[in-house]
Design a protein around this motif. Structure first.
Motif, short mmCIF file in Angstrom:
data_model
loop_
_atom_site.label_atom_id
_atom_site.label_comp_id
_atom_site.label_asym_id
_atom_site.label_seq_id
_atom_site.Cartn_x
_atom_site.Cartn_y
_atom_site.Cartn_z
N TRP A 126 -1.07 -7.52 -1.10
CA TRP A 126 -2.35 -6.83 -1.01
C TRP A 126 -3.38 -7.48 -1.93
O TRP A 126 -4.55 -7.65 -1.57
CB TRP A 126 -2.16 -5.35 -1.36
CG TRP A 126 -3.45 -4.60 -1.44
CD1 TRP A 126 -4.07 -4.17 -2.57
CD2 TRP A 126 -4.29 -4.22 -0.35
NE1 TRP A 126 -5.23 -3.53 -2.27
CE2 TRP A 126 -5.40 -3.55 -0.90
CE3 TRP A 126 -4.21 -4.39 1.04
CZ2 TRP A 126 -6.42 -3.04 -0.12
CZ3 TRP A 126 -5.23 -3.87 1.82
CH2 TRP A 126 -6.32 -3.22 1.25
N TYR A 131 -1.91 6.17 -6.97
CA TYR A 131 -3.33 5.86 -7.18
C TYR A 131 -4.03 6.86 -8.08
O TYR A 131 -4.72 6.49 -9.02
CB TYR A 131 -4.05 5.76 -5.84
CG TYR A 131 -5.44 5.17 -5.98
CD1 TYR A 131 -5.60 3.79 -6.10
CD2 TYR A 131 -6.56 5.98 -6.06
CE1 TYR A 131 -6.86 3.24 -6.27
CE2 TYR A 131 -7.83 5.43 -6.24
CZ TYR A 131 -7.97 4.06 -6.33
OH TYR A 131 -9.20 3.52 -6.51
N TRP A 132 -3.85 8.15 -7.82
CA TRP A 132 -4.57 9.13 -8.64
C TRP A 132 -4.06 9.17 -10.06
O TRP A 132 -4.82 9.36 -11.00
CB TRP A 132 -4.55 10.50 -7.97
CG TRP A 132 -5.31 10.46 -6.68
CD1 TRP A 132 -4.81 10.68 -5.43
CD2 TRP A 132 -6.69 10.09 -6.52
NE1 TRP A 132 -5.80 10.48 -4.48
CE2 TRP A 132 -6.97 10.11 -5.13
CE3 TRP A 132 -7.71 9.73 -7.39
CZ2 TRP A 132 -8.20 9.80 -4.60
CZ3 TRP A 132 -8.95 9.43 -6.86
CH2 TRP A 132 -9.21 9.46 -5.49
N ALA A 161 -9.41 -1.27 -6.26
CA ALA A 161 -8.65 -1.40 -5.03
C ALA A 161 -7.33 -2.15 -5.17
O ALA A 161 -6.51 -2.11 -4.25
CB ALA A 161 -9.50 -2.08 -3.97
N ILE A 221 0.84 -1.19 0.00
CA ILE A 221 0.00 0.00 0.00
C ILE A 221 0.88 1.24 0.00
O ILE A 221 0.65 2.18 -0.76
CB ILE A 221 -0.94 0.00 1.23
CG1 ILE A 221 -1.89 -1.19 1.13
CG2 ILE A 221 -1.71 1.30 1.33
CD1 ILE A 221 -2.69 -1.42 2.39
N ARG A 222 1.91 1.22 0.84
CA ARG A 222 2.77 2.39 0.95
C ARG A 222 3.43 2.73 -0.40
O ARG A 222 3.54 3.88 -0.77
CB ARG A 222 3.85 2.10 2.00
CG ARG A 222 4.66 3.31 2.40
CD ARG A 222 5.66 2.96 3.49
NE ARG A 222 5.04 2.64 4.77
CZ ARG A 222 5.59 1.81 5.68
NH1 ARG A 222 6.73 1.20 5.43
NH2 ARG A 222 4.98 1.57 6.82
N ALA A 232 -3.53 -3.46 -6.02
CA ALA A 232 -2.23 -2.83 -6.21
C ALA A 232 -1.73 -3.08 -7.63
O ALA A 232 -0.81 -2.42 -8.09
CB ALA A 232 -1.25 -3.38 -5.20
N ARG A 262 2.34 1.68 -3.48
CA ARG A 262 1.44 1.89 -4.61
C ARG A 262 0.55 3.12 -4.45
O ARG A 262 0.16 3.75 -5.42
CB ARG A 262 0.56 0.65 -4.79
CG ARG A 262 -0.37 0.69 -5.98
CD ARG A 262 0.38 0.52 -7.30
NE ARG A 262 -0.42 0.92 -8.45
CZ ARG A 262 -0.16 0.56 -9.70
NH1 ARG A 262 0.90 -0.18 -9.97
NH2 ARG A 262 -0.91 0.97 -10.69
N ALA A 263 0.20 3.44 -3.20
CA ALA A 263 -0.76 4.52 -2.96
C ALA A 263 -0.38 5.83 -3.67
O ALA A 263 -1.25 6.49 -4.25
CB ALA A 263 -0.93 4.74 -1.46
#
Lengths: 613, 613
Positions: free
Chosen positions: A342, A55-56, A116, A48-49, A118, A51-52
């Motif tokens: 993830w 995200y946009w 959602a 998450i750290r 990754a 890939r986040a």
């Protein structure tokens, strides 16, 4: 035990400026702390750290023409096989699963994973193996009087737990041991499942009449030929670039549409052809609600579901991760990080939900997932500029991949639209024979791209006519290649054979056993150099960062791969390709971008050339 | 008006050491004395004088393995289409002609031409155009109450006289005006006749039932695919050389045998398939003797036969000579002289005899005649040795052709053996669908090798991806290529259209008109350079010596073609080939040795390399 040059070679593959050396160093570091000592949840949090932050951009980057053909192609490449599998399950589970269940499963998976995941490039849906799993469970369970849907639901719920455990314990770090060896075996297996399902669909046509059976075979052969030729034209230098790309992008769907109409022409109109069975829009095929009454089952059966759930989890862990690996293979110059842990967590969620809804469990699709990445590749055809060697020759290089979430989501929403009444009627027009043809094309194209096929072609080739620059030529002990391919074929044969029996659900175990064999047993019989040439990591160090890098990679200074060496392999790749489709070669289409070879060679140099020009 | 470089280019084509310059000089000399002033019988006498010294070597040289596959291949490539044509005539002439008539015609032609022809490589038999001619005459004549066989006999007898006149007056000297332009149009036409006949055979299968019609189409598609793939494997670098050659040599016949058995497998055994209609061994199909009572006819009808005989003679003069030209094309390094005049004399004899026996008139076969020469080629695959440019690439070069009379005679004797009772029963086992598939393969392979196809592919190719070394790229006015191909297609279209009407027998006139148009009209609109690239003489100066050399060739010192130029075109040829079958190209098989391109480039250099090594 593996050749140290692996890391080196990989580091130059499309990621010269990014992470290559890092990954190598990290991988070397990871070796010191084995995965079972890693912090729980660590993998997921890392995923998450990393890939986040992208995200946009996953939504912003979708403003690209490639997304449109990729969506259309994926819609058809996903829905048509799914429909054919639904046909299979419909027949073999006494109509428990029909078109609506399969479509809903695809929609669920696509929405969840596009929003959602990754790794939003990985197309998730209903696969051949899960089809086999579903009707094998049906064969085992229903004679006992157990409620099939409730039992499947418990399998899903148990699997959810197992998936979460696997995600939390960072089990995907084991992926570093999954090389092209296992991926190729599994890809080969899936391709043959496609061919087999195509033949099975055709044999079912005798139910109507002799005439419709032979008409179906004729249609299937024509669909195969036309769709295949579309692929060849798309890869050729014929026609204007736009026209050519159009044929490549929309050739298969248009072939399906054309032949759906074609069977109504002339004398064929008089022959009854079996169509796809569809039912009422948005309703389950059988007379039930969408929510499964999972409490309508013996307590004993709840626990009987556990071994099945274990098998399903093994299958999904392997199948989904391999799909992700291949869809993010070394041949795609990806710039956004991957996240295996993830996605396994997410897969657990969809499995549980699918169980509760009484629909087939979705997971990563081979070959659709890599086809999706391929269809998002922005390629350039460059005329060979390096002197005499390439005079008059051109080649395609992948400039970049349009990494985004929109095409995955859009194809899912299109599938949702297909569940409406009018479109179900349209679907009902498609003759089963057309789907059989589609299966053949997908099977053939998947086979062509498979590393086993390429090695078999190498072995079948006249030694005197094999280019000296072929990497496999560097292996002195020719029997080593035979042994390697032989092991792959035994693995494939055993898996495929098991699938034909009631023990079919056990096949994931067999495939899984091949991973430790590759890692610990094979290095005793093959030299490190041989394995370095015969096998390779599936994904680049950049992608493998999520799981702690590739096995056996050692950090080396960048740039150590001297230009001559690269040129040589580059030439080999082209020589191989030309050799196999050129004047002295067997036809071997599907083209460079669809090809994933086990001995794929660095493309970094080519890309650099382009970026400079 | 033609480019002077033509002669130059041709002189280097495989005959560097032999006759090239002579032919050029002779051709220049011939110009001063037009053909109508040439001594009567001169051509024939010259032919005999030049060929006779090689007669015994024609038998001695047959001690070569290539003769065996060539015989087998020619037996099947000759007899199977002949059978299919017999099927066509059987249906359309109310059973006047059947299998026995067609077989006897092939035997007659093969024995006469293998024993006595000046060009024993040219396979002579029953062609598509003569099939059209036969049933068109039937449609015109029988409504008048005329005895068909007697009328055909008179056509044959008149044609005999016309052929002899053409031979005596050295009419074949006109062949110097027959370039690739006319040959390509005719070859294109014949290829489409094959495809059309294949489809017609299939449409006839509905007579049995729907099921057998669709089964037939399925079989035809499979035969096409398998035989085509055999051809591709034969040209590839796969398998040991012997295995590969075996597949290439015997692939088509074995495909026919295999599918003849295949239709009896499983559920297919229950479907009735139409087979080849055969009759009593050695007897005519209708109840008559072999000798036609040609006196049973009105005197008026005897003379009515004259215009038909004229048309037949035009057809045969053109068709037979074009077959001979293509079978002795520039791509074959022949060492024994040709003799067009003498062969036209012989063709007159067989036409007369065929008329007396009431069998179809045989003449030179396209594409079988050039396939025969191809199958007699001794090729070598050499790995590219000229530096980096060919690293890892290999190519086939024709070392020499096994020029002899045995394969032609032997395939004729095999055909004779086929006329015996037991073998007729075997023939009767072959489903018509298999023949349809064979027609498709022959049509497709003939099309691929055609110069019109190659030019169309060039025009369809993306300009940015066309190798700069392609000879056609040297033409500045692109519309000139379009116009040239357009003229060819109009010629083909008109010929093909006429064939579909009752005026079908008039089509040779139309083709013939294209020769003067090419010679005198086209140079006004195209520049000499353009025509030099777009068109070329079909046969080499060495072959054309029989007819006084090629049109417009001027003597030039040998060796003027500088090495760079040759290398360039050589590269182009390969680039073209790779381009069209390589990774960026459309599939274009049939391979180098079967390919006869209008812009074929010199091979002399390659051959020299080999002879030295």
């Amino acid at each position: 035990m593996l050749s140290a040059s692996n890391c080196n070679a990989n580091a130059t593959e499309g990621h010269l400026n990014r992470g290559g050396a890092d990954a190598c160093r990290r991988s070397a570091a990871t070796k010191k702390s084995p995965w079972w000592k890693t912090q729980l949840f660590g993998g997921m949090i890392n995923d998450i750290r990393r890939r986040a932050p992208f995200y946009w951009s996953d939504w912003a980057d979708a403003w690209d023409y490639r997304v449109i053909p990729a969506t259309v192609y994926m819609y058809f490449a996903n829905i048509l096989p799914a429909l054919a599998f639904s046909l299979d399950m419909f027949a073999k589970t006494d109509q428990s699963f029909g078109v609506n269940e399969v479509l809903l499963s695809s929609v669920l998976a696509s929405v969840v994973f596009s929003l959602a995941a990754a790794q939003p490039l990985v197309i998730v849906g209903v696969t051949g193996p899960i089809t086999v799993f579903n009707y094998t469970v049906y064969d085992i369970i229903t004679p006992r009087g157990t409620n099939y849907f409730a039992f499947m639901c418990w399998i899903g719920l148990w699997s959810l737990i197992f998936h979460w455990i696997l995600a939390i314990t960072n089990s995907c770090n084991g992926l570093r041991y999954v090389t092209r060896f296992s991926c190729d075996i599994f890809g080969f297996y899936v391709a043959f499942i496609y061919l087999q399902k195509g033949i099975q669909v055709l044999t079912r046509q005798w139910d109507a009449s002799d005439a419709s059976a032979y008409l179906s075979i004729m249609i299937a052969l024509l669909v195969t030929a036309v769709a295949y030729i579309c692929g060849i034209v798309g890869q050729s230098s014929l026609l204007q670039r736009q026209v050519r790309k159009f044929i490549e992008d929309y050739g298969t769907p248009l072939t399906v549409v054309f032949f759906t109409g074609f069977v109504h022409v002339g004398k064929m109109a008089g022959i009854e052809l079996l169509k796809l069975p569809t039912s009422k829009a948005f309703f389950p095929t059988t007379d039930r609600g969408w929510f499964i009454h999972f409490w309508d089952i013996n307590v004993g059966d709840v626990f009987l579901a556990i071994p099945f759930a274990v098998l399903l989890t093994i299958l999904f862990w392997f199948d989904h991760n391999v799909s992700s690996l291949i869809a993010q293979g070394t041949e795609f110059p990806l710039r956004k990080p991957a996240g295996f842990h993830w996605d396994i967590f997410l897969l657990g969620c969809t499995t549980g939900v699918a169980g509760l809804l009484g629909i087939p469990f979705p997971n990563g699709l081979i070959p659709q997932a890599p086809f999706h990445t391929t269809s998002l590749c922005v390629t350039r055809t460059v005329s060979g500029s390096d002197g005499e060697a390439n005079k008059g020759h051109t080649r395609r290089v992948v400039d970049h991949v349009v990494e985004q979430r929109v095409s995955n989501l859009a194809q899912g929403l299109l599938t949702l639209g297909t569940m409406t009444g009018p479109l179900l009627i349209v679907l009902h027009l498609i003759p089963q024979a057309v789907l059989a043809g589609l299966f053949f094309v997908m099977g053939i194209q998947a086979l062509e791209a498979n590393g086993i096929t390429l090695k078999l072609l190498f072995l079948a080739r006249d030694k005197h006519l094999t280019p000296k620059s072929d990497p496999l030529m560097r292996i002195e002990r020719r029997w080593a290649i035979w042994a390697f391919v032989g092991l792959e074929l035994v693995g494939f044969g055993a898996t495929f054979a098991i699938t034909q029996t009631i023990a079919a659900i056990g096949f994931p175990v067999f495939i899984l056993l091949y991973i430790p064999m590759r890692t610990w047993l094979m290095p005793r019989f093959f030299t490190a150099d041989e394995l370095g040439i015969l096998d390779a990591p599936t994904a680049s160090p950049f992608t493998m960062e999520s799981v702690g890098g590739n096995h056996g990679q050692v950090a080396e200074p960048l740039g150590a791969a001297d230009a001559t060496g690269l040129d040589d392999s580059d030439e080999a790749e082209r020589g191989e390709r030309r050799g196999s489709r050129g004047d002295e070669g067997v036809k071997n289409a599907g083209g460079p971008t669809r090809r994933r070879s086990s001995f794929r060679t660095p493309q970094g140099l080519e890309l650099d050339n382009i970026e400079k020009s």
